[in-house]
Design a protein around this motif. Structure first.
Motif, short mmCIF file in Angstrom:
data_model
loop_
_atom_site.label_atom_id
_atom_site.label_comp_id
_atom_site.label_asym_id
_atom_site.label_seq_id
_atom_site.Cartn_x
_atom_site.Cartn_y
_atom_site.Cartn_z
N THR A 126 35.43 37.58 48.73
CA THR A 126 36.58 38.47 48.37
C THR A 126 36.30 40.01 48.04
O THR A 126 35.35 40.07 47.86
N GLN A 127 37.13 40.93 48.26
CA GLN A 127 36.85 42.34 48.12
C GLN A 127 36.47 42.75 46.75
O GLN A 127 35.57 43.50 46.41
N SER A 128 37.17 41.87 45.73
CA SER A 128 36.51 42.10 44.56
C SER A 128 35.15 41.67 44.00
O SER A 128 34.40 42.32 43.45
N SER B 295 32.74 44.45 45.48
CA SER B 295 32.83 45.48 44.37
C SER B 295 32.13 45.25 43.23
O SER B 295 31.08 45.94 42.82
N GLN B 296 32.04 44.01 42.90
CA GLN B 296 31.37 43.49 41.65
C GLN B 296 29.77 43.52 42.17
O GLN B 296 28.94 43.82 41.27
#
Length: 310
Positions: free
Chosen positions: A31-33, A36-37
């Motif tokens: 996921t895009q999240s 970022s993480q």
């Protein structure tokens, strides 16, 4: 020194190579999240920002160092895969998307001699990515750590890199017979349809892009001019330049290798037969002990020796 998470490093590389978080997520199948993480965790570990959130996204100086480290890890894995191939022939063919070995090559070399040089390695399953740029600028991709090697006109080796001379690519000025008759005939004694110091300003020259100074360099050398101003059209493809000339757009200075067959067939004519421009090319790569880099170097040297002017 801290040990960096390989997944986080590949995440950083994916963001830069794909130009954004969404496409990086698609490439990594997360996921895009999660992208970022992983980036935030890596930045926290390093203690500094690694990506400039601009358009397009860019790596900071620290980010570029980690990108180069990631490329080295890829190279080590590619070397291991080649060694394992002798025991498990399918090992190379199972390489993941992020295992790509990136090199930068100028468009004229891609259009002529470079792809045959790399065919055997591609058929063996080496996951290559070829980045194209003007031959005077491909070294910047190596300098910034985006590629493992590059074909360039620059002779000076970067720190930590080695350089191998490849030979010279010969450039000639061509046009269609009809264009030459209509626009160039009568400009020389005897009426020969040739490019001269008196008529080149009246013509359109088909160049690769705005970074391409090949047309100006050729005219300047042919007629002993220090400064040359040309009327140029831009077609960002070596083969496209030739197609534009065949369509009657104007004159173009292109590799002889690319147009010799068309010259032999009479579809194009050399409008400056007394002049040619040899451009010396060099292969630069990281100065590392690597079977993959050695194979790339050997393949490019062999092909260039057969195609380029020594």
């Amino acid at each position: 020194m801290s040990t960096f998470d390989p997944d986080a490093l590949e995440c950083l590389a994916a963001i830069v190579e794909e130009g954004g978080f969404e496409r990086a997520a698609q490439r990594l199948s997360i996921t895009q999240s999660a992208v970022s993480q992983r980036l935030r965790a890596l930045e926290a570990q390093v203690g500094t920002v690694l990506i400039v959130r601009s358009r397009p996204l860019k790596a900071t100086a620290a980010g570029q160092l980690l990108l180069k480290h990631t490329k080295m890890l890829r190279l080590l894995r590619a070397d291991l895969a080649r060694d394992l191939q002798e025991l498990a022939p399918s090992s190379l063919r199972g390489a993941r998307e992020e295992e790509r070995i990136s090199i930068a090559i100028n468009a004229d070399s891609i259009a002529t001699w470079a792809l045959p040089a790399l065919t055997e390695l591609a058929q063996q399953g080496l996951p290559m990515e070829i980045i194209t740029d003007d031959q005077d600028f491909t070294q910047e991709w190596l300098r910034e750590g985006h590629v493992l090697g590059c074909v360039t006109t620059l002779k000076q080796a970067l720190r930590g890199c080695k350089v191998v001379p490849l030979g010279a690519m010969d450039y000639v000025a061509v046009a269609t017979p009809a264009f030459a008759r209509e626009r160039l005939a009568g400009s020389t004694p005897g009426g020969a349809a040739l490019l001269t110091a008196h008529n080149f300003r009246d013509l359109s020259f088909v160049a690769f892009n705005r970074k391409d100074d090949m047309q100006r360099e050729f005219v300047g050398q042919a007629f002993g001019l220090a400064r040359v101003t040309l009327r140029q059209l831009f077609v960002p493809s070596s083969e496209g330049q030739v197609r534009a000339v065949l369509a009657g757009w104007g004159v173009s200075v292109v590799p002889r290798l690319l147009v010799q067959g068309l010259l032999d067939q009479g579809l194009l004519v050399n409008v400056a037969p007394a002049c040619s421009l040899p451009i010396q090319l060099y292969w630069h790569c990281w100065n590392l002990s690597s079977e993959v880099l050695d194979a790339l170097t050997a393949a490019l040297k062999q092909s260039s020796a057969q195609s380029l002017v020594s």
